[in-house]
Scaffold this motif. Structure first.
Motif, PDB file in Angstrom:
ATOM      1  N   GLU A  15     -12.513  11.951  46.992  1.00  0.00           N
ATOM      2  CA  GLU A  15     -11.258  11.240  47.298  1.00  0.00           C
ATOM      3  C   GLU A  15     -11.378   9.729  47.176  1.00  0.00           C
ATOM      4  O   GLU A  15     -10.422   9.050  46.800  1.00  0.00           O
ATOM      5  CB  GLU A  15     -10.802  11.589  48.722  1.00  0.00           C
ATOM      6  N   ASP A  16     -12.555   9.187  47.512  1.00  0.00           N
ATOM      7  CA  ASP A  16     -12.696   7.723  47.503  1.00  0.00           C
ATOM      8  C   ASP A  16     -12.430   7.152  46.114  1.00  0.00           C
ATOM      9  O   ASP A  16     -12.956   7.664  45.120  1.00  0.00           O
ATOM     10  CB  ASP A  16     -14.139   7.320  47.888  1.00  0.00           C
ATOM     11  N   ILE A  17     -11.631   6.083  46.067  1.00  0.00           N
ATOM     12  CA  ILE A  17     -11.349   5.414  44.782  1.00  0.00           C
ATOM     13  C   ILE A  17     -11.774   3.948  44.890  1.00  0.00           C
ATOM     14  O   ILE A  17     -11.472   3.286  45.889  1.00  0.00           O
ATOM     15  CB  ILE A  17      -9.842   5.442  44.449  1.00  0.00           C
ATOM     16  N   ILE A  18     -12.455   3.459  43.871  1.00  0.00           N
ATOM     17  CA  ILE A  18     -12.783   2.025  43.822  1.00  0.00           C
ATOM     18  C   ILE A  18     -12.051   1.413  42.630  1.00  0.00           C
ATOM     19  O   ILE A  18     -12.187   1.878  41.494  1.00  0.00           O
ATOM     20  CB  ILE A  18     -14.303   1.786  43.659  1.00  0.00           C
ATOM     21  N   THR A  19     -11.270   0.372  42.892  1.00  0.00           N
ATOM     22  CA  THR A  19     -10.576  -0.323  41.795  1.00  0.00           C
ATOM     23  C   THR A  19     -11.536  -1.338  41.163  1.00  0.00           C
ATOM     24  O   THR A  19     -12.575  -1.690  41.739  1.00  0.00           O
ATOM     25  CB  THR A  19      -9.347  -1.088  42.322  1.00  0.00           C
ATOM     26  N   ASN A  20     -11.154  -1.831  39.983  1.00  0.00           N
ATOM     27  CA  ASN A  20     -11.981  -2.860  39.341  1.00  0.00           C
ATOM     28  C   ASN A  20     -12.076  -4.113  40.215  1.00  0.00           C
ATOM     29  O   ASN A  20     -13.149  -4.709  40.337  1.00  0.00           O
ATOM     30  CB  ASN A  20     -11.402  -3.222  37.968  1.00  0.00           C
ATOM     31  N   GLY A  63     -11.972   0.112  29.201  1.00  0.00           N
ATOM     32  CA  GLY A  63     -10.736   0.848  29.498  1.00  0.00           C
ATOM     33  C   GLY A  63     -10.690   1.389  30.918  1.00  0.00           C
ATOM     34  O   GLY A  63      -9.685   1.957  31.342  1.00  0.00           O
ATOM     35  N   ILE A  64     -11.774   1.210  31.679  1.00  0.00           N
ATOM     36  CA  ILE A  64     -11.831   1.765  33.040  1.00  0.00           C
ATOM     37  C   ILE A  64     -10.994   0.905  33.999  1.00  0.00           C
ATOM     38  O   ILE A  64     -11.098  -0.319  33.996  1.00  0.00           O
ATOM     39  CB  ILE A  64     -13.299   1.830  33.537  1.00  0.00           C
ATOM     40  N   LYS A  65     -10.146   1.600  34.793  1.00  0.00           N
ATOM     41  CA  LYS A  65      -9.344   0.885  35.800  1.00  0.00           C
ATOM     42  C   LYS A  65      -9.804   1.224  37.214  1.00  0.00           C
ATOM     43  O   LYS A  65      -9.806   0.376  38.090  1.00  0.00           O
ATOM     44  CB  LYS A  65      -7.867   1.237  35.628  1.00  0.00           C
ATOM     45  N   SER A 300     -13.171   3.766  26.359  1.00  0.00           N
ATOM     46  CA  SER A 300     -11.915   4.077  25.660  1.00  0.00           C
ATOM     47  C   SER A 300     -11.906   3.515  24.241  1.00  0.00           C
ATOM     48  O   SER A 300     -11.326   4.114  23.332  1.00  0.00           O
ATOM     49  CB  SER A 300     -10.713   3.552  26.444  1.00  0.00           C
ATOM     50  N   ARG A 301     -12.587   2.374  24.039  1.00  0.00           N
ATOM     51  CA  ARG A 301     -12.633   1.811  22.676  1.00  0.00           C
ATOM     52  C   ARG A 301     -13.417   2.740  21.747  1.00  0.00           C
ATOM     53  O   ARG A 301     -13.087   2.881  20.577  1.00  0.00           O
ATOM     54  CB  ARG A 301     -13.275   0.422  22.683  1.00  0.00           C
ATOM     55  N   MET A 302     -14.470   3.347  22.285  1.00  0.00           N
ATOM     56  CA  MET A 302     -15.248   4.295  21.464  1.00  0.00           C
ATOM     57  C   MET A 302     -14.397   5.494  21.073  1.00  0.00           C
ATOM     58  O   MET A 302     -14.401   5.932  19.916  1.00  0.00           O
ATOM     59  CB  MET A 302     -16.482   4.803  22.237  1.00  0.00           C
ATOM     60  N   VAL A 303     -13.660   6.045  22.051  1.00  0.00           N
ATOM     61  CA  VAL A 303     -12.807   7.212  21.776  1.00  0.00           C
ATOM     62  C   VAL A 303     -11.801   6.860  20.685  1.00  0.00           C
ATOM     63  O   VAL A 303     -11.647   7.583  19.687  1.00  0.00           O
ATOM     64  CB  VAL A 303     -12.076   7.662  23.071  1.00  0.00           C
ATOM     65  N   ASN A 304     -11.124   5.705  20.846  1.00  0.00           N
ATOM     66  CA  ASN A 304     -10.095   5.334  19.870  1.00  0.00           C
ATOM     67  C   ASN A 304     -10.690   5.045  18.494  1.00  0.00           C
ATOM     68  O   ASN A 304     -10.099   5.401  17.475  1.00  0.00           O
ATOM     69  CB  ASN A 304      -9.294   4.122  20.388  1.00  0.00           C
ATOM     70  N   LEU A 323      -7.345   9.815  27.784  1.00  0.00           N
ATOM     71  CA  LEU A 323      -8.366   8.905  28.325  1.00  0.00           C
ATOM     72  C   LEU A 323      -8.433   8.966  29.860  1.00  0.00           C
ATOM     73  O   LEU A 323      -8.090   7.991  30.543  1.00  0.00           O
ATOM     74  CB  LEU A 323      -8.054   7.466  27.883  1.00  0.00           C
ATOM     75  N   PRO A 324      -8.900  10.101  30.414  1.00  0.00           N
ATOM     76  CA  PRO A 324      -9.064  10.130  31.876  1.00  0.00           C
ATOM     77  C   PRO A 324     -10.065   9.093  32.387  1.00  0.00           C
ATOM     78  O   PRO A 324     -10.130   8.833  33.583  1.00  0.00           O
ATOM     79  CB  PRO A 324      -9.540  11.564  32.151  1.00  0.00           C
ATOM     80  N   ILE A 325     -10.839   8.482  31.470  1.00  0.00           N
ATOM     81  CA  ILE A 325     -11.775   7.424  31.874  1.00  0.00           C
ATOM     82  C   ILE A 325     -11.042   6.310  32.621  1.00  0.00           C
ATOM     83  O   ILE A 325     -11.614   5.669  33.503  1.00  0.00           O
ATOM     84  CB  ILE A 325     -12.534   6.848  30.645  1.00  0.00           C
ATOM     85  N   GLU A 326      -9.753   6.103  32.307  1.00  0.00           N
ATOM     86  CA  GLU A 326      -9.015   5.034  32.976  1.00  0.00           C
ATOM     87  C   GLU A 326      -9.017   5.236  34.488  1.00  0.00           C
ATOM     88  O   GLU A 326      -9.162   4.296  35.249  1.00  0.00           O
ATOM     89  CB  GLU A 326      -7.564   4.994  32.466  1.00  0.00           C
ATOM     90  N   LYS A 327      -8.858   6.480  34.916  1.00  0.00           N
ATOM     91  CA  LYS A 327      -8.784   6.791  36.351  1.00  0.00           C
ATOM     92  C   LYS A 327     -10.136   7.156  36.949  1.00  0.00           C
ATOM     93  O   LYS A 327     -10.422   6.813  38.091  1.00  0.00           O
ATOM     94  CB  LYS A 327      -7.799   7.958  36.544  1.00  0.00           C
TER      95      LYS A 327
END
Ligand code: COA
Length: 371
Positions: A15-20, A63-65, A300-304, A323-327
């Motif tokens: 559950e824990d989320i860390i923002t940038n 791309g990570i948020k 995300s740049r690699m994926v794109n 890109l679930p990497i964003e979350k």
């Protein structure tokens, strides 16, 4: 040949989320503290001052948020900078087993099967929780599954390599239905004091049911698998059972995950794009026949970039390569199947491609078709 399906998937994440902003603020406080404490040596030119991290860099470079983690408080505490976990203990379920069982239960619901219908458990992960017994056998026991179970390690390709093993076992007649589990509890292994690494990883787990039976409405037939490995030290960890007896000096920090991220980027993108292109060609398919690319979520740049090389255009709808990497950040080997789990609403007959790539180097690409 016998048809074999991805019959269902399930994910677990903490559950824990860390923002940038939060991770950067913690890192920058650590840097200020370090530079203040080492002021004299920095002024004397004996050591370089550490530089700040920034939210802008992280979002642009990766791309990570946000990232989901097992212990936000201790990761952000600059006196700890790692999650707090307990030693593995025979009297308790392991952290990997807890995550795996949660994901497995959801996968069984999605595949519409009971644990008694499963013949084997294959667990793939980048970091083993312990040497033995296998976490897969622990999960097998907990879920009441007969048959066999084992763990395997192939860095960020552990999930797709495990799916590949499941396919081989089913096609050889060894099993009918296999539970593949990929826990990736990476944050205990992240050096949060390193500027080019501190923002990358999150924790999560994916489970996948591979079966020769079309057990649910949402089955994907596996059409083709292709695997390759090529040795590289650009993503490496030397943590091992040898640490106790090693007679030369390496600190704990030296033994953690490290990477030459820029070289990985430059070497792996063309390698994977060519690999996927040749797989499609060998299967007589045009890139335009692929409705979705579920790729490893390292960046995300690699994926794109990989998708644009494969389809020959950098203009495509973002739904083509989720890109679930964003979350979630980089979920190591679980990333590609996290993308699949969250974005698999294709129409019957549509084709998609799952591809992991990472340490080794290792690449595994799987073409699937919605039934
Ligand atoms: N904040 C601000 N600046 C930073 C920074 C941070 N957190 N981290 C690095 N930088 C700086 C670097 O010092 C460098 O500065 P310089 O140009 O003055 O030398 C600059 O940003 C570019 O660094 P670079 O390492 O070239 O960045 P990048 O664009 O390659 O992005 C990664 C870094 C790690 C995000 C990217 O290389 C990557 O994702 N690689 C592949 C990851 C991967 O697949 N890993 C496998 C494990 S699953």
């Amino acid at each position: 040949m016998q048809d074999i399906y991805i019959a269902g998937t399930g994910i677990w994440y903490p559950e824990d989320i860390i923002t940038n902003d939060e991770i950067v603020s913690s890192f920058n406080s650590y840097v200020d503290n370090f530079n203040e404490q080492n002021k004299q040596m920095i002024n004397d030119g004996q050591i370089e001052p550490l530089a700040h991290s920034s939210t802008e860099f992280i979002e642009k470079a990766s791309g990570i948020k946000t990232r989901h983690v097992i212990d936000k408080k201790n990761i952000l505490d600059i006196n700890k900078m790692m999650p707090s976990v307990e030693h593995e203990d025979a009297s308790k379920l392991s952290i990997h087993a807890i995550a795996g069982i949660e994901a497995a239960k959801k996968a069984m619901i999605s595949a519409n099967i009971e644990s008694t219908e499963i013949d084997a458990v294959i667990l793939g992960t980048s970091h083993a929780a312990r040497n033995y017994p296998s976490v897969a056998i622990e999960i097998q026991n907990e879920l009441g599954i007969d048959g066999y179970a084992y763990d395997m390690l192939v860095g960020c390709s552990s999930t797709t390599f495990a799916i590949n093993n499941a396919f081989s076992d089913i096609s050889s007649g060894l099993a009918e239905t296999i539970l593949v589990i990929n826990p990736e509890i990476s944050t205990p292994f992240v050096n949060y004091a390193k500027r080019d690494i501190h923002f990358i990883f999150g924790d999560g787990c994916v489970a996948t049911i591979i079966s020769k039976n079309k057990t649910s409405e949402n089955c994907y037939k596996i059409i083709d698998r292709k695997l390759i490995t090529k040795f590289s030290n650009n993503i490496r960890s030397d943590w091992s059972y040898l640490v106790r007896a090693a007679n030369n000096d390496k600190t704990f920090d030296d033994l953690l995950f490290y990477q030459n991220g820029n070289s990985v980027f430059k070497e792996v993108c063309p390698m994977v794009a060519e690999f996927i292109s040749s797989q499609l060609k060998n299967n007589g398919m045009k890139p335009s026949e692929i409705s979705r690319f579920w790729l490893h979520q390292a960046n995300s740049r690699m994926v794109n970039l990989i998708v644009s090389k494969v389809i020959g255009s950098d203009e495509f709808d973002s739904s083509l390569a989720p890109l679930p990497i964003e979350k979630f950040g980089n979920l190591a080997s679980a990333g590609s199947m996290f993308a699949f789990n969250l974005h698999n609403n294709l129409e019957s007959g549509d084709k998609g491609l799952i591809c992991s790539f990472g340490a080794g180097y290792s690449v595994c690409s799987i073409i699937v078709q919605k039934t």
